[in-house]
Design an enzyme around this catalytic site. Sequence first.
Site, PDB file in Angstrom:
ATOM      1  CE1 TYR A  80      -4.205   1.699   0.666  1.00 51.04           C
ATOM      2  CE2 TYR A  80      -2.754   3.226   1.821  1.00 51.04           C
ATOM      3  CZ  TYR A  80      -3.978   2.939   1.247  1.00 51.04           C
ATOM      4  OH  TYR A  80      -4.971   3.880   1.231  1.00 51.04           O
ATOM      5  CG  PHE A 132      -9.917  15.278 -24.265  1.00 53.46           C
ATOM      6  CD1 PHE A 132     -10.068  14.711 -25.519  1.00 53.46           C
ATOM      7  CD2 PHE A 132     -10.217  14.508 -23.156  1.00 53.46           C
ATOM      8  CE1 PHE A 132     -10.514  13.404 -25.667  1.00 53.46           C
ATOM      9  CE2 PHE A 132     -10.658  13.201 -23.296  1.00 53.46           C
ATOM     10  CZ  PHE A 132     -10.804  12.644 -24.549  1.00 53.46           C
ATOM     11  CB  THR A 133     -14.821  15.188 -23.855  1.00 56.19           C
ATOM     12  OG1 THR A 133     -13.930  14.082 -23.699  1.00 56.19           O
ATOM     13  CG2 THR A 133     -15.266  15.262 -25.307  1.00 56.19           C
ATOM     14  CG  ASP A 223      -3.658  16.352 -21.875  1.00 56.66           C
ATOM     15  OD1 ASP A 223      -2.997  15.288 -21.867  1.00 56.66           O
ATOM     16  OD2 ASP A 223      -4.894  16.370 -21.946  1.00 56.66           O
ATOM     17  CE  LYS A 266      -6.102   9.250 -25.401  1.00 56.40           C
ATOM     18  NZ  LYS A 266      -6.724   8.618 -26.566  1.00 56.40           N
ATOM     19  NE  ARG A 389     -14.675  12.230 -29.453  1.00 52.98           N
ATOM     20  CZ  ARG A 389     -14.412  11.991 -28.162  1.00 52.98           C
ATOM     21  NH1 ARG A 389     -13.195  11.878 -27.726  1.00 52.98           N
ATOM     22  NH2 ARG A 389     -15.390  11.891 -27.302  1.00 52.98           N
ATOM     23  CG  PHE A 455     -19.389  11.518 -25.939  1.00 52.72           C
ATOM     24  CD1 PHE A 455     -19.274  12.717 -25.264  1.00 52.72           C
ATOM     25  CD2 PHE A 455     -18.390  10.566 -25.785  1.00 52.72           C
ATOM     26  CE1 PHE A 455     -18.170  12.968 -24.455  1.00 52.72           C
ATOM     27  CE2 PHE A 455     -17.288  10.807 -24.987  1.00 52.72           C
ATOM     28  CZ  PHE A 455     -17.189  12.009 -24.310  1.00 52.72           C
TER      29      PHE A 455
HETATM   30  N1  F0G Z   1      -6.412  14.273 -22.300  1.00 52.15           N
HETATM   31  C1  F0G Z   1      -6.416  13.813 -23.550  1.00 52.15           C
HETATM   32  C2  F0G Z   1      -5.719  14.582 -24.623  1.00 52.15           C
HETATM   33  C3  F0G Z   1      -7.062  12.610 -23.851  1.00 52.15           C
HETATM   34  O1  F0G Z   1      -7.057  12.172 -25.099  1.00 52.15           O
HETATM   35  C4  F0G Z   1      -7.700  11.888 -22.809  1.00 52.15           C
HETATM   36  C5  F0G Z   1      -8.401  10.644 -23.080  1.00 52.15           C
HETATM   37  C6  F0G Z   1      -7.657  12.421 -21.513  1.00 52.15           C
HETATM   38  C7  F0G Z   1      -7.008  13.609 -21.294  1.00 52.15           C
HETATM   39  C8  F0G Z   1      -8.335  11.716 -20.373  1.00 52.15           C
HETATM   40  O2  F0G Z   1      -7.609  10.587 -20.034  1.00 52.15           O
HETATM   41  O3  F0G Z   1      -9.159   8.663 -20.499  1.00 52.15           O
HETATM   42  O4  F0G Z   1      -7.160   8.395 -19.023  1.00 52.15           O
HETATM   43  O5  F0G Z   1      -9.110   9.696 -18.263  1.00 52.15           O
HETATM   44  N2  F0G Z   1      -8.742  10.257 -24.218  1.00 52.15           N
HETATM   45  C9  F0G Z   1      -9.427   9.009 -24.501  1.00 52.15           C
HETATM   46  C10 F0G Z   1      -9.725   8.905 -25.972  1.00 52.15           C
HETATM   47  C11 F0G Z   1     -10.641   8.786 -23.682  1.00 52.15           C
HETATM   48  O6  F0G Z   1     -10.340   7.906 -26.363  1.00 52.15           O
HETATM   49  O7  F0G Z   1      -9.345   9.761 -26.767  1.00 52.15           O
HETATM   50  P1  F0G Z   1      -8.306   9.255 -19.432  1.00 52.15           P
END
Ligand code: F0G
Length: 482
Positions: A80, A132-133, A223, A266, A389, A455
């Site tokens: 832990y 980003f979303t 990011d 990623k 998208r 989405f």
């Molecule tokens: N920032 C970027 C540029 C991303 O592409 C993503 C995730 C995140 C932050 C959030 O990271 O998913 O680990 O919480 N992109 C995924 C995609 C969901 O399918 O493009 P996460």
Amino acid sequence: MAKVKFYGNEAVPLEMHKVRIVQKLNLPPVERRLEAITEAGNNTFLLRNADVFMDMLTDSGVNAMSDRQQAAMLVADDSYAGSATYTRLESKLQEIFGMPFFLPAHQGRACENILAQVLVSPGSVVPMNYHFTTTKAHITLNGGVIEELVADAGLEVVSVNPFKGNMDLAKLRDVIGAHGADKIAFVRMEAGTNLIGGQPFSLQNLADIRKVCDGHGLLLVLDASLLADNLYFIKNREESCKALSIREITRRMADLCDIIYFSARKLGCARGGGICIRSQALYHRMRGLVPLYEGFLTYGGMSVREMEALTVGLDETMDEEVINQGPQFIGYMVDELQKRSIPVITPAGGLGCHVNAMEFVDHIPQSEYPSGALAAALYIAGGIRGMERGTLSEQREPDGSEVFANMELVRLAMPRRVFTLSQVKYAIDRLEWLYAHRRLIGGLTFVEEPEILRFFYGRLKPVSAWQHDLVERFRKDFGDSL
Ligand code: F0G
């Protein structure tokens, strides 16, 4: 292609790895595909893997690991607090980015939650190249607003601009002037800008932004989720960086930033995330939220196995021959689609191939979600799962009106080292067929619409019987083929 020259005419991306573990795939017949997409409410997020042949939904958490990553997972130190696995990860990040402090988190959006809670308050403004979303959702949840300052070229679908993710410096100065520097929570640059087609920014642009930030005492946050692709493009497209190694470019980028956060789903081909921080004061302000939302400071919601894989994956990200696989496959697919006049975002970016639904199905109004409709149609045509998208990925205004997206895209993500070239050729073929019959594709309308991030789990239905017509056409053209 980058390293190996071909004697014959057809240059193809050459894999610098061999496949040693495989997973059987299922390609259900077109009639079942129609049923499956109907059951999924025409939302590709809601399809079951058993019904999917090529999963091009995302490159998040689905990249193929290397043998070295898998081997490292076996020697993880499970505890832990104070695990040696954590120390190895922390040291690797310090070695690569040169920032003294690190906070682990379970994925990228968890980092965004922590950053937004600490740095954003009602009335804050966050300038960024593009949103980003999940980033936007966390900033608005904390009362802030975003300002998208990508250079105009970034929104041109067809272009030869090598750095469409660049921020427009004049726009940045204007935003700072309009709101006042004290309202700016931080300036955010997204590597491999996701929602405009995985487009990179240049090292020069980041350096210029740093200067503007310095002039106003502003924090610069990177990011780095899609950093690998951005690094590859800087190395191959930015003249002044051609002689630098990937490791050197990475350090130059990091040296310009105050905070670097990433989704390790990623970056580093594992699962997890984290925030690297230069200032001790900022580290202390954020630290308290990790045990609250993520887990103790030496794992932050990540499994030790994933942390080991990530440490090795980060190291492998510094190898150009490893990170060129994604961009080269994507470049190949984009070129082949262009040869067939299929509208795609150019130049090829990272992450995946982005089909321009605004043009592909230009007869579908944005109010009927052209990218969502095209994603559903592509699944029916080939069992290929892409991601909408476009307008569906936006959030309605507080008064309920739609926000029409700048771009309507179907993203066909290319998970690293996962697909073979023949599978990519199959996807190209099904897109070609669909393009020939694009007038058969109709729009979608919501049946169930969640308020936030709709989405992900919203459900829709076709506005007419167009999907049945598409299946009929498929049978006419392909006989009893799958
Ligand atoms: N920032 C970027 C540029 C991303 O592409 C993503 C995730 C995140 C932050 C959030 O990271 O998913 O680990 O919480 N992109 C995924 C995609 C969901 O399918 O493009 P996460």
